[in-house]
Write an enzyme that holds these catalytic residues in place. Structure first.
Site, mmCIF file in Angstrom:
data_model
loop_
_atom_site.group_PDB
_atom_site.id
_atom_site.type_symbol
_atom_site.label_atom_id
_atom_site.label_comp_id
_atom_site.label_asym_id
_atom_site.label_seq_id
_atom_site.Cartn_x
_atom_site.Cartn_y
_atom_site.Cartn_z
ATOM 1 N N ASN A 11 33.726 45.254 36.837
ATOM 2 C CA ASN A 11 35.117 45.629 36.575
ATOM 3 C C ASN A 11 35.570 44.872 35.344
ATOM 4 O O ASN A 11 35.493 43.642 35.294
ATOM 5 C CB ASN A 11 36.032 45.234 37.747
ATOM 6 N N GLU A 17 35.216 42.237 43.505
ATOM 7 C CA GLU A 17 35.783 41.094 42.785
ATOM 8 C C GLU A 17 35.997 39.847 43.623
ATOM 9 O O GLU A 17 37.135 39.396 43.803
ATOM 10 C CB GLU A 17 37.126 41.494 42.157
ATOM 11 N N ARG A 36 34.716 56.515 43.731
ATOM 12 C CA ARG A 36 34.590 55.194 44.348
ATOM 13 C C ARG A 36 35.856 54.905 45.154
ATOM 14 O O ARG A 36 36.956 54.894 44.599
ATOM 15 C CB ARG A 36 34.386 54.131 43.262
ATOM 16 N N GLU A 42 35.176 49.628 37.369
ATOM 17 C CA GLU A 42 36.607 49.760 37.057
ATOM 18 C C GLU A 42 36.829 49.448 35.596
ATOM 19 O O GLU A 42 36.212 48.534 35.052
ATOM 20 C CB GLU A 42 37.480 48.775 37.868
ATOM 21 N N TYR A 62 38.595 44.771 32.128
ATOM 22 C CA TYR A 62 39.850 45.303 31.592
ATOM 23 C C TYR A 62 40.243 44.710 30.248
ATOM 24 O O TYR A 62 40.900 45.377 29.455
ATOM 25 C CB TYR A 62 41.009 45.032 32.563
ATOM 26 N N HIS A 116 37.482 45.818 49.933
ATOM 27 C CA HIS A 116 38.379 45.714 48.786
ATOM 28 C C HIS A 116 39.666 45.027 49.268
ATOM 29 O O HIS A 116 40.756 45.589 49.211
ATOM 30 C CB HIS A 116 38.646 47.089 48.174
HETATM 31 C C1 GBH Z 1 41.340 45.071 39.865
HETATM 32 O O1 GBH Z 1 41.654 43.735 39.747
HETATM 33 C C2 GBH Z 1 41.327 45.470 41.297
HETATM 34 O O2 GBH Z 1 40.012 45.661 41.769
HETATM 35 C C3 GBH Z 1 42.161 46.677 41.589
HETATM 36 O O3 GBH Z 1 42.393 46.758 42.948
HETATM 37 C C4 GBH Z 1 43.431 46.606 40.777
HETATM 38 O O4 GBH Z 1 44.344 47.580 41.127
HETATM 39 C C5 GBH Z 1 43.042 46.740 39.332
HETATM 40 O O5 GBH Z 1 42.100 45.776 38.980
HETATM 41 C C6 GBH Z 1 44.201 46.652 38.371
HETATM 42 O O6 GBH Z 1 44.773 45.384 38.376
HETATM 43 O O7 GBH Z 1 41.977 36.488 35.520
HETATM 44 O O8 GBH Z 1 43.297 36.234 33.520
HETATM 45 O O9 GBH Z 1 42.679 38.423 34.279
HETATM 46 C C7 GBH Z 1 41.299 43.286 38.464
HETATM 47 C C8 GBH Z 1 41.958 42.487 37.638
HETATM 48 C C9 GBH Z 1 41.799 40.148 37.806
HETATM 49 C C10 GBH Z 1 43.840 41.275 37.268
HETATM 50 C C11 GBH Z 1 42.554 38.867 37.830
HETATM 51 C C12 GBH Z 1 44.559 40.019 37.241
HETATM 52 C C13 GBH Z 1 44.356 37.698 36.894
HETATM 53 C C14 GBH Z 1 44.505 37.128 35.592
HETATM 54 N N1 GBH Z 1 42.646 41.291 38.065
HETATM 55 N N2 GBH Z 1 43.664 38.955 36.918
HETATM 56 S S1 GBH Z 1 43.037 37.037 34.690
#
Ligand code: GBH
Length: 514
Positions: free
Chosen positions: A344, A203, A113, A412, A346, A158
């Site tokens: 995505n 996103e 991707r 992601e 995390y 992006h």
């Molecule tokens: C992604 O952003 C992106 O698509 C990518 O480009 C980036 O490199 C990757 O993740 C790693 O950061 O809303 O409380 O989580 C995703 C994640 C979302 C991280 C918004 C920071 C802000 C605080 N981002 N988040 S919170």
């Protein structure tokens, strides 16, 4: 009663044994059933991949006719990024197709991707001026991937909008709707004979909130209370129109799919009270649903968000809501405008109910919730990212429950460490990937989620937006002090390759018998 207790003890013992064998214990291990390891394989045609984004890896920011993007401008503005770092060179992937593809082969992925840099293809943002060298770069990349049996999954947007389009207001200008469709049309036409998986936007919550509301990302606007809603509204329409364009003009001959990628954390109620449970539900519905409800459900924003934002707008004397409205025709366009759900994911937060009219309006205060973390959750190189694997399974279940059996790709998932001495034995990242991928296996096999693939973030360390090079997410380490930008596989690259090879998780014992 006694029987139940015996059973519970037996169950815990069994699980703990399995867990120990697989070394996937997080400190928050408290719920054996939830955290038990699950063995099994994904379907034969499961998509395995890694993701990147153009601005984060390409470099060559002003080479061969590329026009500047908002991120070039932003990163070149003092005070906007960590140590004023830029992605002028970053991983230099513009010059390193062969090396990147070699590393993809080493991982054994069947998908890659990546995103297209709009201003590399159209320096002025419009199709009347095309940059042939930029167009050729993506042909070369796609051809190299196909030759290696790797399917391209292409993100059109992006975050690196051509600067000239920002000069007319970017996503706050209605004209962006038509301009995005013209750009998408060019890309479908140019690459669609070879690319069958498209993602319109990466996103939208993140780039509209960070870019147009908080100002932490390009273009750095601080239109508090309305910037993200306005920008997002135009983004949604642009998405829907691009989808229908593909449907009418290209689908029959190209036979591909078009989706959108949304970012979601899992929101767990902070306490087991009605108020917090409702707040967590509201947060998921209002935040993920802000973009997901129009596309995957009703064609319109979630009722709860519409009502709350309208009420808050009235309360301060506004005669219309800060949250825009779609026409009936637009709702028809939006409803069902994606072939798959790109997720995505995390991390996870606790959510509590919080009503405070004095807060500056934003998506959180508008929806009356507050997020926090559990101190027992491990830390990573990013303040917002703590590994909570079970949150991914719950997110997937929530998506299935809310949006039905739409095909889902994880587009992601991954974790960071801070810049520092070279660290190739990244056992914490190995643990993260094993645990999170195990959760999607459970989501698929136990909960019946229609999961089509898993794409890790990211192939190699790269420019992490406002954090510059201070947050490394790569399966491959990159040495940014060396002009050649050498890439070196971390332990996590090998672990991921093994999971791909096994197409899931096979018990060590069964494996030795193979
Ligand atoms: C992604 O952003 C992106 O698509 C990518 O480009 C980036 O490199 C990757 O993740 C790693 O950061 O809303 O409380 O989580 C995703 C994640 C979302 C991280 C918004 C920071 C802000 C605080 N981002 N988040 S919170």
């Amino acid at each position: 009663m006694q029987g139940q207790l015996m059973f519970a003890i037996l169950f815990v013992t069994l699980c703990v044994e399995t867990l120990a064998e697989d070394e996937f214990l997080y400190k928050q291990f408290t719920d054996p059933e939830r955290d038990a390891f699950h063995y099994g394989k994904f379907q034969e045609d499961f998509a395995w991949g890694v993701a990147t984004a153009s601005y984060q890896i390409e470099g060559a920011w002003n080479e061969d006719g590329k026009g500047p993007s908002v991120w070039d401008t932003f990163a070149h503005t003092p005070g906007k990024t960590h140590l004023n770092q830029t992605a002028d060179v970053t991983c230099d992937s513009y010059h390193k197709i062969a090396e990147d593809v070699k590393n993809l082969k080493e991982l054994g992925v069947n998908h890659y991707r990546f995103s297209l840099s709009w201003s590399r293809i159209m320096p002025k943002g419009t199709p009347d001026e095309i940059n042939p060298a930029g167009v050729q770069y993506y042909h070369d990349l796609i051809d190299a991937l196909l030759a290696a049996n790797i399917q391209p999954m292409v993100t059109l947007y992006h975050w690196d909008m051509p600067q000239v389009l920002m000069d007319i207001g970017g996503w706050e200008n209605e004209l962006m709707h038509a301009l995005f469709v013209a750009y998408a049309d060019f890309c479908f036409n140019e690459y669609g004979g070879k690319v069958t998986k498209w993602i319109t936007f990466n996103e939208p919550t993140v780039f509209t909130v960070f870019g147009y509301e908080i100002g932490y990302h390009a273009p750095g606007k601080t239109h508090l209370g309305w910037g993200a809603y306005r920008a997002g509204h135009i983004v949604l329409k642009a998405h829907a129109s691009a989808y229908h364009l593909y449907d009418k003009k290209y689908r029959a001959s190209q036979n591909g799919v078009v989706g959108i990628t949304l970012h979601a954390r899992w929101y767990e109620p902070k306490t087991d009270t009605d108020a917090d449970r409702a707040a967590a539900q509201r947060a998921l519905t209002g935040e993920l649903g802000w973009f997901a409800h129009p596309v995957f459900l009703t064609g319109d924003y979630p009722e709860v968000a519409k009502e709350l934002i309208a009420a808050k707008s009235r309360a301060v004397g506004l005669t219309s809501s800060r949250f825009p409205e779609f026409t009936e025709e637009e709702k028809q366009m939006l409803k069902g405008s994606a072939d798959f759900f790109g997720l995505n994911h995390y991390s996870t937060s606790y959510i509590e109910n919080k009503v405070d009219a004095s807060l500056i309006p934003n998506i959180m205060s508008d929806l009356d919730y507050k997020a926090s973390e559990d101190d027992s959750w491990d830390r990573t190189g990013s303040w917002w990212l703590r590994p909570v694997p079970w949150g991914l399974r719950r997110t997937l279940k929530w998506i299935k429950k809310t949006y039905g059996d739409i095909p889902v790709y994880i587009t992601e998932n991954g974790m960071s460490e801070n810049d520092g001495p070279v660290r190739l034995e990244d056992t914490d990242r190995v643990t993260y990937y094993r645990a999170y991928i195990n959760e999607i296996l459970k989501a698929q096999q136990i909960d019946g989620v229609n999961l089509k693939g898993y794409i890790a973030w990211t192939l190699m360390d790269n420019f992490e937006w406002a954090e510059g090079y201070n947050e490394r997410f790569g399966l491959f380490h990159v040495d940014f002090n060396d002009p050649d930008r050498p890439r070196t596989a971390r332990a996590s690259a090998k672990a991921f390759a093994q999971i791909i090879k096994d197409n899931g998780f096979i018990k060590a014992k069964e494996k030795s018998e193979l």
